[in-house]
Write an enzyme that holds these catalytic residues in place. Structure first.
Site, mmCIF file in Angstrom:
data_model
loop_
_atom_site.group_PDB
_atom_site.id
_atom_site.type_symbol
_atom_site.label_atom_id
_atom_site.label_comp_id
_atom_site.label_asym_id
_atom_site.label_seq_id
_atom_site.Cartn_x
_atom_site.Cartn_y
_atom_site.Cartn_z
ATOM 1 C CB SER A 36 4.950 -4.413 0.996
ATOM 2 O OG SER A 36 5.882 -3.355 1.049
ATOM 3 C CB SER A 88 -0.943 -0.001 1.199
ATOM 4 O OG SER A 88 -1.962 -0.952 1.006
ATOM 5 C CG ASN A 134 2.770 -0.817 11.882
ATOM 6 O OD1 ASN A 134 2.480 -1.723 11.121
ATOM 7 N ND2 ASN A 134 2.001 0.242 12.066
ATOM 8 C CE1 TYR A 135 7.841 2.118 14.445
ATOM 9 C CE2 TYR A 135 8.956 1.700 16.524
ATOM 10 C CZ TYR A 135 8.234 2.534 15.697
ATOM 11 O OH TYR A 135 7.921 3.795 16.137
ATOM 12 C CG HIS A 194 -0.014 3.294 9.434
ATOM 13 N ND1 HIS A 194 1.190 3.510 10.057
ATOM 14 C CD2 HIS A 194 -0.927 4.066 10.078
ATOM 15 C CE1 HIS A 194 1.013 4.389 11.038
ATOM 16 N NE2 HIS A 194 -0.262 4.742 11.071
ATOM 17 N N GLY A 249 4.278 1.026 1.083
ATOM 18 C CA GLY A 249 5.671 0.600 0.905
ATOM 19 C C GLY A 249 6.601 0.993 2.036
ATOM 20 C CG ASP A 263 7.554 -4.349 5.720
ATOM 21 O OD1 ASP A 263 6.550 -4.927 6.157
ATOM 22 O OD2 ASP A 263 8.728 -4.699 5.981
ATOM 23 C CB ALA A 315 -4.587 3.430 5.237
ATOM 24 N N GLY A 316 -3.119 0.619 4.225
ATOM 25 C CA GLY A 316 -3.310 -0.833 4.254
ATOM 26 C C GLY A 316 -2.476 -1.531 5.301
HETATM 27 C C1 LIG Z 1 9.021 7.008 7.350
HETATM 28 C C2 LIG Z 1 8.208 6.049 8.177
HETATM 29 C C3 LIG Z 1 7.461 6.543 9.244
HETATM 30 C C4 LIG Z 1 6.693 5.669 10.024
HETATM 31 N N1 LIG Z 1 5.967 6.172 11.069
HETATM 32 C C5 LIG Z 1 5.167 5.345 11.788
HETATM 33 C C6 LIG Z 1 4.338 5.844 12.833
HETATM 34 O O1 LIG Z 1 4.341 7.037 13.110
HETATM 35 N N2 LIG Z 1 3.541 4.969 13.482
HETATM 36 C C7 LIG Z 1 3.521 3.617 13.191
HETATM 37 O O2 LIG Z 1 2.760 2.848 13.807
HETATM 38 N N3 LIG Z 1 4.328 3.123 12.231
HETATM 39 C C8 LIG Z 1 5.129 3.943 11.524
HETATM 40 N N4 LIG Z 1 5.915 3.446 10.519
HETATM 41 C C9 LIG Z 1 5.854 2.014 10.226
HETATM 42 C C10 LIG Z 1 4.710 1.741 9.260
HETATM 43 O O3 LIG Z 1 3.462 1.997 9.880
HETATM 44 C C11 LIG Z 1 4.745 0.275 8.850
HETATM 45 O O4 LIG Z 1 5.876 0.079 8.076
HETATM 46 C C12 LIG Z 1 3.489 -0.143 8.087
HETATM 47 O O5 LIG Z 1 3.532 -1.524 7.885
HETATM 48 C C13 LIG Z 1 3.386 0.611 6.787
HETATM 49 O O6 LIG Z 1 2.251 0.276 6.061
HETATM 50 P P1 LIG Z 1 2.284 0.543 4.476
HETATM 51 O O7 LIG Z 1 1.010 0.080 3.903
HETATM 52 O O8 LIG Z 1 2.758 1.899 4.200
HETATM 53 O O9 LIG Z 1 3.499 -0.394 4.075
HETATM 54 P P2 LIG Z 1 3.673 -1.595 3.056
HETATM 55 O O10 LIG Z 1 5.150 -1.754 2.974
HETATM 56 O O11 LIG Z 1 2.930 -1.363 1.805
HETATM 57 O O12 LIG Z 1 3.035 -2.802 3.821
HETATM 58 C C14 LIG Z 1 3.458 -3.230 5.088
HETATM 59 C C15 LIG Z 1 2.873 -4.620 5.380
HETATM 60 O O13 LIG Z 1 1.456 -4.591 5.278
HETATM 61 C C16 LIG Z 1 1.011 -5.438 4.192
HETATM 62 N N5 LIG Z 1 -0.032 -4.728 3.452
HETATM 63 C C17 LIG Z 1 0.078 -3.523 2.844
HETATM 64 N N6 LIG Z 1 -1.087 -3.192 2.285
HETATM 65 C C18 LIG Z 1 -1.953 -4.194 2.540
HETATM 66 C C19 LIG Z 1 -3.316 -4.419 2.205
HETATM 67 N N7 LIG Z 1 -4.008 -3.533 1.491
HETATM 68 N N8 LIG Z 1 -3.900 -5.558 2.615
HETATM 69 C C20 LIG Z 1 -3.212 -6.486 3.335
HETATM 70 N N9 LIG Z 1 -1.911 -6.309 3.677
HETATM 71 C C21 LIG Z 1 -1.283 -5.180 3.286
HETATM 72 C C22 LIG Z 1 2.244 -5.660 3.347
HETATM 73 O O14 LIG Z 1 2.138 -6.842 2.576
HETATM 74 C C23 LIG Z 1 3.336 -5.687 4.388
HETATM 75 O O15 LIG Z 1 3.334 -6.948 5.029
HETATM 76 C C24 LIG Z 1 6.698 4.285 9.738
HETATM 77 C C25 LIG Z 1 7.471 3.792 8.668
HETATM 78 C C26 LIG Z 1 8.216 4.665 7.891
HETATM 79 C C27 LIG Z 1 9.046 4.122 6.751
#
Ligand SMILES: Cc1cc2nc3c(=O)[nH]c(=O)nc-3n(C[C@H](O)[C@H](O)[C@H](O)COP(=O)(O)OP(=O)(O)OC[C@H]3O[C@@H](n4cnc5c(N)ncnc54)[C@H](O)[C@@H]3O)c2cc1C
Length: 432
Positions: free
Chosen positions: A116, A107, A376-377, A156, A109, A111, A153-154
């Site tokens: 992902s 979603s 999430n980390y 996160h 990216g 991770d 949001a997916g």
């Molecule tokens: C710059 C930065 C700041 C951050 N700040 C915070 C913070 O303030 N608070 C916090 O809690 N975390 C924070 N994080 C961690 C972040 O919330 C996690 O990395 C979270 O998994 C990100 O979700 P994403 O969809 O952006 O990531 P992705 O890399 O797209 O996905 C993460 C995981 O979720 C799965 N996923 C994604 N989309 C879906 C979907 N639609 N359905 C099912 N599974 C899905 C992926 O396969 C993967 O396993 C931060 C990370 C970064 C890089």
């Protein structure tokens, strides 16, 4: 067939399959053919990129947030599917399952371990970033938003999602009141259909083990019109150790509207972030001045390492409806971090070692048995499973999921018995 559909299909052929359309029997070709067939009945075709396509690199790179997984030896996906419509998600899941290719869902990216968008076996990336609509219902104080909205949001939300209002309202996942999910059979389900067990699991069990989140429905919370931010910058010579020691004693007991986070860094940190490594911990006892001084010493010796400390407490101790396992008994959460901009394996190893050494040095002050970690980390150091193997998952299961693991595995077994939705740290099915 309607004229409009025919027009769309022609566009599909021209723009999304400019690459050599072979008749070979590779899994990649079978997958694309399957999607092509499925698109006949879809309102909007998916955008499909293969390595032969000139836009493949852009599609792949656009939501890669950690250059650690952008090296010549990183395995690239066979296909990137960028969804334009929910039906594309359904078709992608069905086709990937049918031809037997691994699926990675992305979603935002963010991770930290690239789960992902990286895999060790041939795979497809299902990129949700185009599904980003938001519908707000002010009257009822709710909103539906799609998985690619805002920051992505997916992942996160399904991993927890803390923010500045954590002590007042809980983590983001605590606000979820419904979800739309595509299951392994390609069906679109919601809370009413999936039942409370799966709905519970989606909220901090890591949705990627169960299906693809299309959208979340959340309760909206009031935020103050103004937020006062106090920044206190103190060096060790200015008495930082005393302030931090006091912080560890009271921070989880302060009024809920106060969010006091601590960030420790040395010269060189917090610059533009390209290559990243993160590790997490929970702290259950205040840290003494002596302990803090030992931590500072390690940080100074290691150089270029940073830490972020976020308080727990407040309503976090009271909420019990979701699978977020780090509740009462925790004072604060730690993120150990390094970020660097130098390319190459030497630099990567150097910074990975620094992060691991800092993490090691924190051992006396953080939770143990299990040493808890925040999903999430993402941190693959704490254990991985090959192909979602249940025995392997024992290593990381307690750290991320604590007592929730068995229930999560039961839910997983019901919704995805063949373990199609898997990654290095997914919830496995129960052994038969
Ligand atoms: C710059 C930065 C700041 C951050 N700040 C915070 C913070 O303030 N608070 C916090 O809690 N975390 C924070 N994080 C961690 C972040 O919330 C996690 O990395 C979270 O998994 C990100 O979700 P994403 O969809 O952006 O990531 P992705 O890399 O797209 O996905 C993460 C995981 O979720 C799965 N996923 C994604 N989309 C879906 C979907 N639609 N359905 C099912 N599974 C899905 C992926 O396969 C993967 O396993 C931060 C990370 C970064 C890089």
């Amino acid at each position: 067939m309607k004229a409009s559909t025919i027009a769309l299909l022609s566009l599909f052929s021209i723009f999304f399959f400019p690459v050599s359309w072979t008749t070979s029997n590779s899994v990649q070709d079978k997958f694309i053919k399957c999607l092509d067939k499925a698109s006949l009945s879809q309102p909007i075709p998916a955008e499909i990129y293969t390595p032969n396509n000139s836009s493949f690199a852009t599609a792949l790179q656009s939501y890669k947030r950690n250059r650690r997984f952008d090296t010549p030896t990183t395995l690239k996906p066979a296909v990137v599917v960028t969804d334009a419509h929910e039906s594309n998600v359904q078709a992608t899941v069905v086709c990937a399952k049918k031809v037997g290719i691994e699926l990675r869902i992305r979603s935002g990216g963010h991770d930290y371990e690239g789960v992902s968008y990286v895999s060790q076996v041939p795979f497809v990336i299902l990129d949700m970033s185009n599904l980003r609509s938001i519908e707000i219902d002010i009257e009822n104080g709710t909103a539906w938003f799609q998985a690619g909205a805002i920051l992505g949001a997916g992942g996160h939300i399904s991993g927890g999602g803390y923010g500045n209002l954590l002590r007042k309202y809980g983590v983001a996942t605590d606000q979820v009141i419904d979800a739309q999910i595509v299951d392994v059979r390609g069906r679109i389900l919601n809370r009413k259909i999936v039942g409370e067990n799966l709905f519970w699991a989606l909220r901090r069990g890591g949705a990627s083990s169960f299906g693809v989140i299309l959208s979340w429905k959340v309760k909206l919370v009031p935020v103050p019109a103004t937020v006062t931010v106090f920044k206190v910058n103190r060096t060790l010579e200015q008495g930082a150790t005393d302030i931090v020691a006091q912080w560890t004693q009271v921070v989880d007991k302060l009024p809920n509207h106060l969010e006091l986070r601590l960030r420790f860094y040395l010269k060189g940190q917090l610059s533009q972030e390209y290559f990243l490594k993160r590790k997490s911990d929970n702290v259950k006892e205040p840290i003494s001045n002596t302990g803090l001084e030992a931590i500072w010493k390690t940080m100074i010796e290691l150089e270029d390492v940073a830490m972020l400390w976020n308080p727990y407490g407040g309503v976090m101790n009271e909420i019990s409806e979701t699978a977020f396992p780090h509740r009462a008994g925790n004072i604060f959460k730690i993120q150990c971090s390094t970020s660097w901009m130098v390319e190459g394996i030497e630099a990567t190893n150097l910074y990975l070692n620094k992060t691991r050494k800092l993490f090691e040095a924190m051992t006396p002050y953080v939770s143990n048995n299990p040493r808890e970690a925040f999903l999430n980390y993402r941190d693959l150091d704490i254990g991985t499973s090959s192909n979602g193997n249940y025995e392997d998952a024992k290593v990381y299961r307690i750290k991320y999921f604590k007592g929730n693991f068995h229930r999560l595995a039961r839910v997983k077994t019901n919704i995805d018995p063949d373990n199609f939705f898997r990654n290095e740290q997914s919830i496995p099915t129960l052994p038969s």
